[in-house]
Design a protein around this motif. Sequence first.
Motif, PDB file in Angstrom:
ATOM      1  N   THR A 120       0.819  -1.208   0.000  1.00 35.76           N
ATOM      2  CA  THR A 120       0.000   0.000   0.000  1.00 35.76           C
ATOM      3  C   THR A 120       0.855   1.261   0.000  1.00 35.76           C
ATOM      4  O   THR A 120       2.079   1.204  -0.030  1.00 35.76           O
ATOM      5  N   ARG A 121       0.194   2.387  -0.010  1.00 33.60           N
ATOM      6  CA  ARG A 121       0.826   3.679   0.256  1.00 33.60           C
ATOM      7  C   ARG A 121       0.554   4.017   1.715  1.00 33.60           C
ATOM      8  O   ARG A 121      -0.592   3.954   2.170  1.00 33.60           O
ATOM      9  N   PRO A 150      -6.990   1.926  -2.033  1.00 32.39           N
ATOM     10  CA  PRO A 150      -6.903   1.981  -0.576  1.00 32.39           C
ATOM     11  C   PRO A 150      -5.493   2.379  -0.148  1.00 32.39           C
ATOM     12  O   PRO A 150      -4.513   1.843  -0.670  1.00 32.39           O
ATOM     13  N   VAL A 151      -5.395   3.351   0.756  1.00 31.00           N
ATOM     14  CA  VAL A 151      -4.115   3.732   1.351  1.00 31.00           C
ATOM     15  C   VAL A 151      -4.291   3.604   2.862  1.00 31.00           C
ATOM     16  O   VAL A 151      -5.405   3.385   3.346  1.00 31.00           O
TER      17      VAL A 151
END
Lengths: 159, 408
Positions: A120-121, A150-151
């Motif tokens: 993810t980020r 999604p982050v």
Amino acid sequence: MTSNQSAGTTIDWSEGFRVVAGHMELGLTEASPETQGFWDGVERDQLMIKRCVRCGRHLHPRRMGCPDCWQGDLRWVEATGGGTVYSFSTVHRAPAAVWQASAPYCVGIVWLDEGVALFTRLVPDGGGEPSIGDRVVVSFRALESGQKLPVFLVREGRS
Amino acid sequence: MSGHSAAHGGATAIVGSATVVAREGDDRRRTALELHVEAARRAVADAGISRSQIGAVLTTRAPRSYDVRQFNMRVLNELKVAPSYTSEITAHGAGALSMLQIASMIVLSGTVDYVLCTSGNCDKLWIDTVKTNATIEADPQFEAPYGPSTPSLYAQVAQRYMHESGASVEQFARAAVESRRWAVHHPDAAMAHKGEITVDDVLSSRLIASPLHLLDCAPWYPGGNSSAMVVTRSERAESHRDDPVYLLGWGQSNTHEWLTDRLGLDGIAPAESGPNLTRTGAIAAARQAFAMAGLAPGDLDLAQTSAPFSFLVPLMLEQIGFCPEGEGGRFVGGGGVDFDGGFPFNTSGGYLSYGQSGQGLYLLQECIDQVRGRARGRPVPGARRALVHGHGGPLACHSILIVGSERG
């Protein structure tokens, strides 16, 4: 380029859903038959993962079957959206110009509370770098490519 | 180790080998296919066999700069040979060394006598390796859209390694420094002309993806190379040359595809005790290789490992068995692989300073040259046994070979 094809439509593999970043094409990143439910969830700001109907283990949204039970009967469940930072790296030299404009930014792996790892980020609270073990909560944002993803927002302090 | 017989250690040998190097700025820009074919011709000549004796042709997967299906057919077509068996052998960056192992299994079957293996890439001559590499190292749907670079994928492992073992960026930098010292002596090393570096040089170079600095990262080889090898049974090798290089032991481990997938792996080697990023298949591959060879790490004179980032030097050292698990950082930091007085490691400069050109056998070629006493760079005096490790994936496929100038 923010939407995946909605549930029920026929996925056209000949066109695909492509993410192009600068001169670079990332390849086919369209929802595939086994991931459609995940991307439909992103559209609704819901983080969907899979669960084996036999053993109950939660699984990555890309899984086509339970790797332990070796059977394909999985169902979609909504994750709580909470988890912890498992690892991370702050990217200073991005792979392409579209991301370089955002650098430095942090990519990482979170362990969801359900026991599933997602790449993810990571968005640290107040900047800086996260720490392994920090609590995170999901959020949904359009990133540099224009794709909604999604982050995870980092809450300082270990779990 | 299930499925492995110690009986095969030393039963096969490399009877011919050649490595062809291309550099940016050469008069003519050469293709990967051309390099494979030239290396193949030279390896067969080195083996002293005729083309009609080649019973099988194996190649690594199609190079990214020559991305065709059934690359193996392009190679055998150019060579005008008609082997009984042929295939690409693919296991990411470990595929090249896997190819030698499978070649051994083929000749041990007795079905054919000689297997020609070709490997190599010259990506840097034809494509933008920085822009494109993350697209093949990352899951296109669940990782790539977040903008990871290849260093940032490996850095996930580095952060965990530091967290779990206490290894430090200073220790990682030391690995880069010592690799450069070997490279300075090697005529083909990409960074030879840059001269030696210090730990401070590494730590003050710009951050690429934390905790990795520019000098913690391998450069892509400024050109490319191709290596070809001919494998046969040892008794046959001895019948027509007095210096075959024996394949004393080998092992492999192939565990996952994308980085995140690695954390879905538990209950099986090398994740017996739960999901993790740091206990890699190198552990299992090394155990198999040493068991087959009947050797221990202390019996080796030198080793090479595919370490595209500095932290992989200590991590692979401990996982192959040159120091206890969790001690790699302190081993390197304490001078364990120092150019002067340490264990000879990555003696052509390693990926960090020789340069990386994936899917190659140039690290194996360095082992062969060393144990034959014909090192192109700094020789390891009296070297008889060497280990080479290849990986790819990231850290998904691991392959190890132990070679020696003597059969036992």
